[in-house]
Design a protein around this motif. Structure first.
Motif, mmCIF file in Angstrom:
data_model
loop_
_atom_site.group_PDB
_atom_site.id
_atom_site.type_symbol
_atom_site.label_atom_id
_atom_site.label_comp_id
_atom_site.label_asym_id
_atom_site.label_seq_id
_atom_site.Cartn_x
_atom_site.Cartn_y
_atom_site.Cartn_z
ATOM 1 N N GLY A 258 0.686 -1.229 0.124
ATOM 2 C CA GLY A 258 -0.137 0.059 0.124
ATOM 3 C C GLY A 258 0.660 1.397 -0.037
ATOM 4 O O GLY A 258 0.294 2.401 0.142
ATOM 5 N N LEU A 259 1.939 1.156 -0.307
ATOM 6 C CA LEU A 259 3.063 2.475 -0.391
ATOM 7 C C LEU A 259 3.226 2.590 -1.702
ATOM 8 O O LEU A 259 3.229 1.719 -2.564
ATOM 9 C CB LEU A 259 4.292 1.940 0.208
ATOM 10 C CG LEU A 259 5.352 3.073 0.368
ATOM 11 C CD1 LEU A 259 4.761 4.069 1.563
ATOM 12 C CD2 LEU A 259 6.775 2.831 1.031
ATOM 13 N N GLU A 260 2.983 3.824 -2.059
ATOM 14 C CA GLU A 260 3.058 4.418 -3.457
ATOM 15 C C GLU A 260 4.333 3.992 -4.121
ATOM 16 O O GLU A 260 5.450 4.293 -3.706
ATOM 17 C CB GLU A 260 2.687 5.806 -3.597
ATOM 18 C CG GLU A 260 1.325 6.195 -3.461
ATOM 19 C CD GLU A 260 1.265 7.741 -3.650
ATOM 20 O OE1 GLU A 260 2.038 8.274 -4.282
ATOM 21 O OE2 GLU A 260 0.220 8.296 -2.742
ATOM 22 N N GLU A 261 4.288 3.738 -5.400
ATOM 23 C CA GLU A 261 5.535 3.147 -6.143
ATOM 24 C C GLU A 261 6.423 4.417 -6.179
ATOM 25 O O GLU A 261 7.632 4.140 -5.996
ATOM 26 C CB GLU A 261 4.959 2.887 -7.608
ATOM 27 C CG GLU A 261 6.085 1.895 -8.181
ATOM 28 C CD GLU A 261 6.821 0.932 -7.350
ATOM 29 O OE1 GLU A 261 5.767 0.232 -7.005
ATOM 30 O OE2 GLU A 261 7.955 0.746 -7.401
ATOM 31 N N ARG A 262 5.956 5.448 -6.205
ATOM 32 C CA ARG A 262 6.944 6.725 -6.576
ATOM 33 C C ARG A 262 7.690 7.069 -4.976
ATOM 34 O O ARG A 262 8.918 7.384 -5.091
ATOM 35 C CB ARG A 262 6.159 7.993 -7.113
ATOM 36 C CG ARG A 262 5.239 8.317 -6.237
ATOM 37 C CD ARG A 262 4.459 9.637 -6.684
ATOM 38 N NE ARG A 262 3.419 9.835 -5.707
ATOM 39 C CZ ARG A 262 2.772 11.058 -5.725
ATOM 40 N NH1 ARG A 262 3.301 11.907 -6.585
ATOM 41 N NH2 ARG A 262 1.893 11.569 -5.019
ATOM 42 N N ILE A 263 6.874 6.492 -3.938
ATOM 43 C CA ILE A 263 7.676 6.938 -2.699
ATOM 44 C C ILE A 263 8.587 5.632 -2.460
ATOM 45 O O ILE A 263 9.612 5.924 -1.963
ATOM 46 C CB ILE A 263 6.535 6.927 -1.479
ATOM 47 C CG1 ILE A 263 5.728 8.026 -1.714
ATOM 48 C CG2 ILE A 263 7.297 6.780 -0.410
ATOM 49 C CD1 ILE A 263 4.580 8.292 -0.460
#
Ligand code: ADP
Ligand code: MG
Length: 453
Positions: A258-263
């Motif tokens: 659930g962590l955004e790819e860009r982050i």
């Protein structure tokens, strides 16, 4: 029961909640709740906004209901209602303080630091030496060489301790530097408050004016999309200005769901280091250090050092549990005027030791390990020395040592009549491998979890 009694009752439940969910979470979520009434089996609360209402309902409703039941008030439902949008929103005492300080700088919403969490008090061993070295480098300042520093590892392995140590060190050596330390939950709470008070401007200013930003337990904001968004912008703004960022989480960036790819990819630009599970030597080192500190406080209590070895063997979960065990021993010994001996420790810590034991048997361990590696149990007991058999055998012995109370000779006997020195060697070997071979670490942790379940 009348309304007054319900209010009293809510007061007691709040006290209970404060100790069970922790002061941070309490201040963020329960403090702003206004108890309205209980009627027809429903509990009614007023919350500042719907976002908070949903959050509290999802995370704390069951606990709150349980506590009401314990007070003799069974409730079937709780409702958390936000005041009508058009009505003026009351400004509670908890509004963030963002007034400028006399020198024109903005007050930082930093969380309190634990005064014991310093570098001096951090015991270094193979499992944490890299994390410690990286934290030291960041604290020493100078050129920012890796940004962000991402520390991850299981519960109680010292992530928060290292982050506080960095903050303490910088406060001591560069008092002008603006260091902001907070948990990801606090970050989210600040963000939500800023939205609620239409105060985004000062929120951004606060977070972007720091020299170092430390966010603890980042996994918390996974899946919370608008918070992640804001975190991403803050993160980029600081990196662009060459400000240091330190982040901790219980998993690696790649493993946080659930962590955004860009982050995720941004986090991997920096230095990602993990704190490995403790080994026997580190646990013993930590126990020695903590026992010294305790002995200063309880100067009359004598301590048999065998007790420390015993604890380092038997409590292999997190350091917090080890510390708790030691604190209890000293407090108890002082109270009854006895010294801390092996017998006394076994008696006093029976509950903790039982949990660490969970009554796993050697036979069970052999069965699970054999299953996991597609071997027969007889292979584990046989004299065969091929790696494919020998390694699982060593893992079984290691698990027997850490999960049961059996002695080394007993374990050796159950493995086809081997000598206790073979068991010692196996335990050492697996501990070494767990520092370098992530596959072994994963296997061992998985087996341990299955056996303890
Ligand atoms: P985490 O944040 O990784 O869950 P903490 O930093 O809160 O863990 O550590 C839990 C407890 O264990 C703290 O009291 C901390 O001081 C102690 N601790 C952990 N590792 C060490 C260490 N290497 N040396 C001394 N104390 C430690
Ligand atoms: Mg922590």
């Amino acid at each position: 029961m009348d309304a007054i009694n319900h209010i009293d009752c809510w007061g007691r439940i709040r006290t209970e909640l404060r100790s069970s969910i922790g002061v941070d979470a309490f201040n963020n979520w329960i403090e702003p709740l206004e108890f309205e009434k209980v009627g027809a089996g429903h509990g009614h609360f007023v919350v500042p906004n719907n976002f908070m209402g949903n959050w509290i309902s999802r995370n704390y409703a069951d606990l709150i209901k349980d506590l009401f039941r314990a007070e003799g008030i069974p409730l079937t439902r709780l409702s958390f209602t936000a005041p009508e949008q058009s009505a003026p929103v009351p400004v509670p005492a908890g509004k963030p303080k963002t007034e400028a300080k006399p020198d024109g700088k903005i007050e930082l919403p930093t969380s309190p630091l634990d005064s014991r969490f310093t570098f001096d008090q951090f015991v270094v061993g193979t499992p944490n030496e890299l994390a410690h070295a990286a934290a030291r480098r960041v604290a020493d300042g100078g050129d920012v060489t890796f940004n962000p520093l991402f520390l991850y590892g299981g519960v109680g392995l010292g992530k928060t301790h290292l982050m506080h140590a960095i903050a303490h060190e910088i406060r001591a050596t560069r008092p002008d530097a603006r260091v902001l330390y907070l948990s990801a939950e606090q970050f989210m709470f600040r963000f939500v408050q800023a939205l609620r008070f239409k105060d985004m401007h000062s929120f951004k200013e606060q977070f972007r004016s720091v020299d170092m930003l430390m966010v603890d337990d980042l996994q918390f904001i996974a899946g919370k999309n608008s918070t992640q968004d804001e975190f991403f912008h803050t993160f980029n703004a600081l990196i662009e200005q060459g400000k240091q960022i330190v982040i901790s989480a219980d998993r690696s960036p790649g493993e946080i769901e659930g962590l955004e790819e860009r982050i995720r990819s941004r986090l991997q630009w920096g230095l990602v280091v993990d704190l490995h599970p403790t080994n026997y030597e580190l646990r013993l080192g930590i126990l020695h250090a903590k026992a010294e500190a305790q002995a200063r406080a309880y100067s009359k209590v004598g301590l048999d050092v065998k007790v420390l070895e015993f604890l380092a063997h038997r409590i292999s979960s997190n350091v917090r549990v080890l510390e708790g065990a030691l604190t209890r021993l000293f407090a108890f010994a002082d109270l009854v005027g006895r010294d801390i001996t092996l017998d006394m420790a076994q008696e006093t810590l029976a509950d903790i030791l039982r949990i660490s034991d969970r009554k796993v048997t050697i036979a069970e361990i052999q069965r699970k390990v054999a299953e996991h590696y597609n071997l027969r149990i007889s292979d584990l007991l046989s004299p065969r020395r091929a790696r494919a058999v020998a390694r699982p055998r060593q893992i079984s012995m290691f698990l027997c040592k850490s999960l049961t109370a059996k002695s080394l000779p007993e374990i050796g006997r159950k493995f086809g009549g081997r000598d206790h020195t073979t068991v010692i060697h196996a335990v050492k070997r697996i501990e070494e491998l767990m520092q370098t071979d992530s596959q072994i670490t994963e296997d061992v942790e998985l087996l341990r979890r299955m056996l303890e379940a």
